[in-house]
Design a protein around this motif. Sequence first.
Motif, short mmCIF file in Angstrom:
data_model
loop_
_atom_site.label_atom_id
_atom_site.label_comp_id
_atom_site.label_asym_id
_atom_site.label_seq_id
_atom_site.Cartn_x
_atom_site.Cartn_y
_atom_site.Cartn_z
N ASP A 123 0.74 -1.29 0.08
CA ASP A 123 0.05 -0.08 -0.08
C ASP A 123 0.90 1.35 -0.01
N ARG A 124 1.99 1.43 0.65
CA ARG A 124 2.68 2.40 0.81
C ARG A 124 3.91 2.42 -0.21
N LEU A 125 4.04 1.76 -1.28
CA LEU A 125 5.06 1.76 -2.32
C LEU A 125 4.53 2.07 -3.66
N ARG A 126 5.57 2.74 -4.54
CA ARG A 126 5.12 2.97 -5.86
C ARG A 126 6.07 2.51 -6.75
N VAL A 127 5.78 1.99 -7.81
CA VAL A 127 6.83 1.61 -8.62
C VAL A 127 6.99 2.75 -9.79
N VAL B 43 11.39 1.08 -6.95
CA VAL B 43 10.40 0.99 -5.98
C VAL B 43 10.76 2.26 -4.93
N CYS B 44 9.75 2.85 -4.57
CA CYS B 44 10.00 4.06 -3.93
C CYS B 44 9.08 4.29 -2.74
N GLY B 45 9.23 4.36 -1.56
CA GLY B 45 8.47 4.45 -0.50
C GLY B 45 8.00 5.82 -0.08
N ILE C 31 11.70 -5.93 -3.93
CA ILE C 31 10.72 -5.35 -3.06
C ILE C 31 9.28 -5.71 -3.37
N ARG C 32 9.03 -6.93 -2.35
CA ARG C 32 7.51 -7.24 -2.42
C ARG C 32 7.45 -7.85 -3.91
N GLY C 33 8.47 -8.39 -4.38
CA GLY C 33 8.10 -9.06 -5.92
C GLY C 33 8.42 -8.13 -7.09
N VAL C 34 8.80 -7.09 -6.79
CA VAL C 34 9.10 -6.09 -8.08
C VAL C 34 10.49 -5.56 -8.02
#
Length: 168
Positions: free
Chosen positions: A60-64, A84-86, A117-120
Amino acid sequence: MKFTLSWLKEHLDTDEPLEALADKLTMIGLEVEHIDDKSKALAPFTIARVITAVQHPNADRLRVCMVDTGETNDKGEPAPIQVVCGAPNARDGLVSVFSPPGTFIPGKNITLGIGNIRGVESRGMLCSAAELQISDDHDGILELPDDEPIGTGSAEWAGLGDRVLEIN
Protein backbone atom coordinates in the motif's frame (compact mmCIF):
# COMPACT_ATOMS: atom_id res chain seq x y z
CA MET A 1 39.49 27.98 9.82
CA LYS A 2 37.72 26.69 6.73
CA PHE A 3 37.56 28.20 3.26
CA THR A 4 36.71 27.04 -0.24
CA LEU A 5 39.15 26.56 -3.07
CA SER A 6 37.23 29.12 -5.15
CA TRP A 7 37.62 31.71 -2.37
CA LEU A 8 41.36 31.04 -2.19
CA LYS A 9 41.68 31.45 -5.96
CA GLU A 10 39.89 34.82 -5.75
CA HIS A 11 42.80 36.02 -3.62
CA LEU A 12 45.63 34.05 -5.19
CA ASP A 13 46.48 34.09 -8.89
CA THR A 14 47.36 30.43 -9.53
CA ASP A 15 46.44 27.41 -11.61
CA GLU A 16 48.14 24.95 -9.22
CA PRO A 17 46.16 21.82 -8.35
CA LEU A 18 44.61 21.73 -4.89
CA GLU A 19 47.10 19.23 -3.47
CA ALA A 20 50.05 21.45 -4.47
CA LEU A 21 48.34 24.49 -2.92
CA ALA A 22 47.73 22.55 0.30
CA ASP A 23 51.42 21.57 0.43
CA LYS A 24 52.53 25.18 -0.09
CA LEU A 25 50.15 26.47 2.57
CA THR A 26 51.54 23.93 5.03
CA MET A 27 55.11 24.90 4.08
CA ILE A 28 54.45 28.56 4.96
CA GLY A 29 53.02 27.62 8.37
CA LEU A 30 49.29 27.25 7.62
CA GLU A 31 48.85 23.54 8.28
CA VAL A 32 46.12 22.08 6.08
CA GLU A 33 44.45 19.50 8.32
CA HIS A 34 41.73 18.31 5.98
CA ILE A 35 40.32 18.77 2.50
CA ASP A 36 36.57 18.12 2.25
CA ASP A 37 35.32 17.19 -1.21
CA LYS A 38 31.59 16.49 -1.00
CA SER A 39 31.42 16.31 -4.79
CA LYS A 40 33.33 12.99 -4.68
CA ALA A 41 30.79 11.44 -2.31
CA LEU A 42 27.90 12.75 -4.41
CA ALA A 43 29.43 11.92 -7.82
CA PRO A 44 27.25 8.86 -8.51
CA PHE A 45 24.02 10.74 -7.71
CA THR A 46 22.31 12.34 -10.71
CA ILE A 47 19.26 14.45 -11.41
CA ALA A 48 16.38 12.37 -12.77
CA ARG A 49 12.69 12.71 -13.63
CA VAL A 50 9.95 10.31 -12.56
CA ILE A 51 8.10 9.43 -15.76
CA THR A 52 5.41 7.38 -14.04
CA ALA A 53 4.68 6.44 -10.44
CA VAL A 54 2.06 3.72 -10.03
CA GLN A 55 0.82 1.87 -6.99
CA HIS A 56 2.93 -1.19 -6.09
CA PRO A 57 0.84 -4.33 -6.69
CA ASN A 58 1.80 -5.88 -3.32
CA ALA A 59 2.25 -2.90 -0.96
CA ASP A 60 0.00 0.00 0.00
CA ARG A 61 2.79 2.48 0.79
CA LEU A 62 5.09 1.80 -2.16
CA ARG A 63 5.12 3.06 -5.73
CA VAL A 64 6.76 1.56 -8.78
CA CYS A 65 8.44 4.42 -10.64
CA MET A 66 9.87 4.54 -14.14
CA VAL A 67 12.71 7.04 -13.96
CA ASP A 68 14.47 8.99 -16.73
CA THR A 69 18.11 9.28 -15.61
CA GLY A 70 19.34 10.79 -18.86
CA GLU A 71 20.78 7.44 -20.00
CA THR A 72 19.98 6.15 -23.47
CA ASN A 73 19.98 2.73 -25.12
CA ASP A 74 22.14 1.79 -28.13
CA LYS A 75 19.57 3.43 -30.45
CA GLY A 76 19.85 6.76 -28.64
CA GLU A 77 16.40 6.39 -27.09
CA PRO A 78 15.75 7.12 -23.42
CA ALA A 79 16.33 4.06 -21.21
CA PRO A 80 14.08 4.47 -18.16
CA ILE A 81 14.94 2.59 -14.98
CA GLN A 82 12.45 0.93 -12.63
CA VAL A 83 12.66 2.04 -8.99
CA VAL A 84 10.44 1.00 -6.09
CA CYS A 85 9.94 4.03 -3.86
CA GLY A 86 8.27 4.44 -0.48
CA ALA A 87 8.33 8.24 -0.38
CA PRO A 88 4.87 9.80 -0.06
CA ASN A 89 5.73 12.51 -2.61
CA ALA A 90 6.81 10.17 -5.46
CA ARG A 91 4.67 11.16 -8.45
CA ASP A 92 4.63 11.51 -12.21
CA GLY A 93 6.87 14.34 -13.46
CA LEU A 94 8.78 14.86 -10.21
CA VAL A 95 12.43 15.85 -10.67
CA SER A 96 14.62 14.37 -7.95
CA VAL A 97 18.00 12.74 -7.25
CA PHE A 98 18.68 9.17 -8.42
CA SER A 99 21.31 6.74 -7.19
CA PRO A 100 22.14 3.61 -9.20
CA PRO A 101 23.07 0.20 -7.78
CA GLY A 102 26.58 0.21 -6.32
CA THR A 103 26.19 3.69 -4.84
CA PHE A 104 27.08 4.24 -1.19
CA ILE A 105 24.17 6.03 0.52
CA PRO A 106 25.83 8.12 3.26
CA GLY A 107 22.67 8.87 5.24
CA LYS A 108 21.82 5.18 5.52
CA ASN A 109 25.39 3.83 5.66
CA ILE A 110 24.61 1.21 3.00
CA THR A 111 25.73 0.39 -0.51
CA LEU A 112 22.75 0.11 -2.80
CA GLY A 113 22.19 -3.07 -4.76
CA ILE A 114 19.57 -4.26 -7.21
CA GLY A 115 16.65 -5.20 -5.01
CA ASN A 116 13.47 -7.15 -5.17
CA ILE A 117 10.91 -5.36 -3.05
CA ARG A 118 7.74 -7.37 -2.50
CA GLY A 119 8.12 -9.11 -5.84
CA VAL A 120 9.09 -6.05 -7.93
CA GLU A 121 12.66 -5.38 -9.05
CA SER A 122 14.20 -2.03 -8.10
CA ARG A 123 17.31 -0.85 -9.96
CA GLY A 124 18.16 2.21 -7.92
CA MET A 125 16.82 4.70 -5.45
CA LEU A 126 15.28 8.15 -5.39
CA CYS A 127 16.86 10.05 -2.49
CA SER A 128 15.88 12.37 0.32
CA ALA A 129 18.14 15.20 1.49
CA ALA A 130 18.87 13.24 4.69
CA GLU A 131 20.03 10.20 2.69
CA LEU A 132 22.50 12.45 0.86
CA GLN A 133 23.45 14.16 4.13
CA ILE A 134 22.82 17.62 2.73
CA SER A 135 20.09 18.37 5.32
CA ASP A 136 18.01 16.60 7.96
CA ASP A 137 14.87 16.50 5.78
CA HIS A 138 13.67 12.92 5.41
CA ASP A 139 9.94 13.49 4.84
CA GLY A 140 10.19 12.46 1.19
CA ILE A 141 12.48 12.40 -1.79
CA LEU A 142 14.05 15.66 -2.93
CA GLU A 143 11.86 17.84 -5.11
CA LEU A 144 13.96 19.83 -7.58
CA PRO A 145 12.82 22.51 -10.03
CA ASP A 146 11.31 21.10 -13.25
CA ASP A 147 13.98 22.74 -15.41
CA GLU A 148 16.97 21.00 -13.79
CA PRO A 149 19.02 19.18 -16.47
CA ILE A 150 18.29 15.45 -16.31
CA GLY A 151 21.42 13.29 -16.04
CA THR A 152 23.70 15.94 -14.54
CA GLY A 153 25.46 15.49 -11.22
CA SER A 154 23.52 16.41 -8.11
CA ALA A 155 26.62 17.92 -6.44
CA GLU A 156 26.41 20.80 -8.92
CA TRP A 157 22.73 21.37 -8.09
CA ALA A 158 23.43 21.30 -4.35
CA GLY A 159 26.32 23.75 -4.70
CA LEU A 160 28.75 21.22 -3.26
CA GLY A 161 31.22 21.10 -6.11
CA ASP A 162 33.69 23.42 -4.38
CA ARG A 163 36.28 21.75 -2.14
CA VAL A 164 36.81 23.07 1.39
CA LEU A 165 40.22 23.38 3.05
CA GLU A 166 40.52 23.26 6.83
CA ILE A 167 43.52 25.07 8.29
CA ASN A 168 44.78 24.47 11.84
